[in-house]
Design a protein around this motif. Sequence first.
Motif, mmCIF file in Angstrom:
data_model
loop_
_atom_site.group_PDB
_atom_site.id
_atom_site.type_symbol
_atom_site.label_atom_id
_atom_site.label_comp_id
_atom_site.label_asym_id
_atom_site.label_seq_id
_atom_site.Cartn_x
_atom_site.Cartn_y
_atom_site.Cartn_z
ATOM 1 N N ARG A 159 1.699 2.349 16.219
ATOM 2 C CA ARG A 159 1.996 2.287 17.652
ATOM 3 C C ARG A 159 1.165 3.334 18.388
ATOM 4 N NH1 ARG A 159 4.997 -2.093 19.147
ATOM 5 N NH2 ARG A 159 6.888 -2.291 17.949
ATOM 6 N N LYS A 160 1.060 3.197 19.689
ATOM 7 C CA LYS A 160 0.294 4.154 20.503
ATOM 8 C C LYS A 160 0.818 5.570 20.348
ATOM 9 C CE LYS A 160 -0.588 0.804 24.113
ATOM 10 N NZ LYS A 160 -0.285 0.439 25.487
ATOM 11 N N TRP A 161 2.124 5.706 20.175
ATOM 12 C CA TRP A 161 2.738 7.035 20.134
ATOM 13 C C TRP A 161 2.832 7.593 18.721
ATOM 14 C CZ3 TRP A 161 4.888 2.675 22.190
ATOM 15 C CH2 TRP A 161 5.833 2.019 21.423
ATOM 16 N N LYS B 22 4.007 6.188 15.684
ATOM 17 C CA LYS B 22 4.902 5.625 14.669
ATOM 18 C C LYS B 22 4.209 4.463 13.970
ATOM 19 C CE LYS B 22 8.946 7.684 14.973
ATOM 20 N NZ LYS B 22 9.736 8.146 13.871
#
Length: 158
Positions: free
Chosen positions: A27-29, A31
């Motif tokens: 994911r972008k963040w 994870k």
Amino acid sequence: MEEGSPSPPPPARKEGKERLYRGVRMRKWGKWVAEIREPNKRSRIWLGSYSSPVAAAKAYDTAVFYLRGPSARLNFPDDISVDADADADAAMSAALIRKKATEVGARVDALHATAPASPAAGTRSPATDHRRRLAYKRPDLNQRPSPESSDEDCELSG
């Protein structure tokens, strides 16, 4: 396009977007998530969100093994852990596959989280960091520094 001419190169992947493991993406963040497509269906089985790519890959391996059996293409073919009592020939529901896969992924994620930190990373507690910050002499910002004291103000006391 002419015959014999070379085909155009495949589109370049964005930097850092390479897939490390089958069925896993980031994911972008930061994870790592895993999911798998159900055989002969358009739907997907969500396998969870993890802090390490290995945990997500192990969750995927568990699910794909339950879906496709011993002939499945695994990320870690030598390290598959499935229930001994599970009948590989019996069709399992998507919910049960999700449950088994998330259990494996969570177990691997917990092992990665409790693993000792590498010596290069350093293992300081917040209390140690606080004491270290207090050990520095804080300069008086209202006073003009003198050449003799400017170097001493930046050193550790103690």
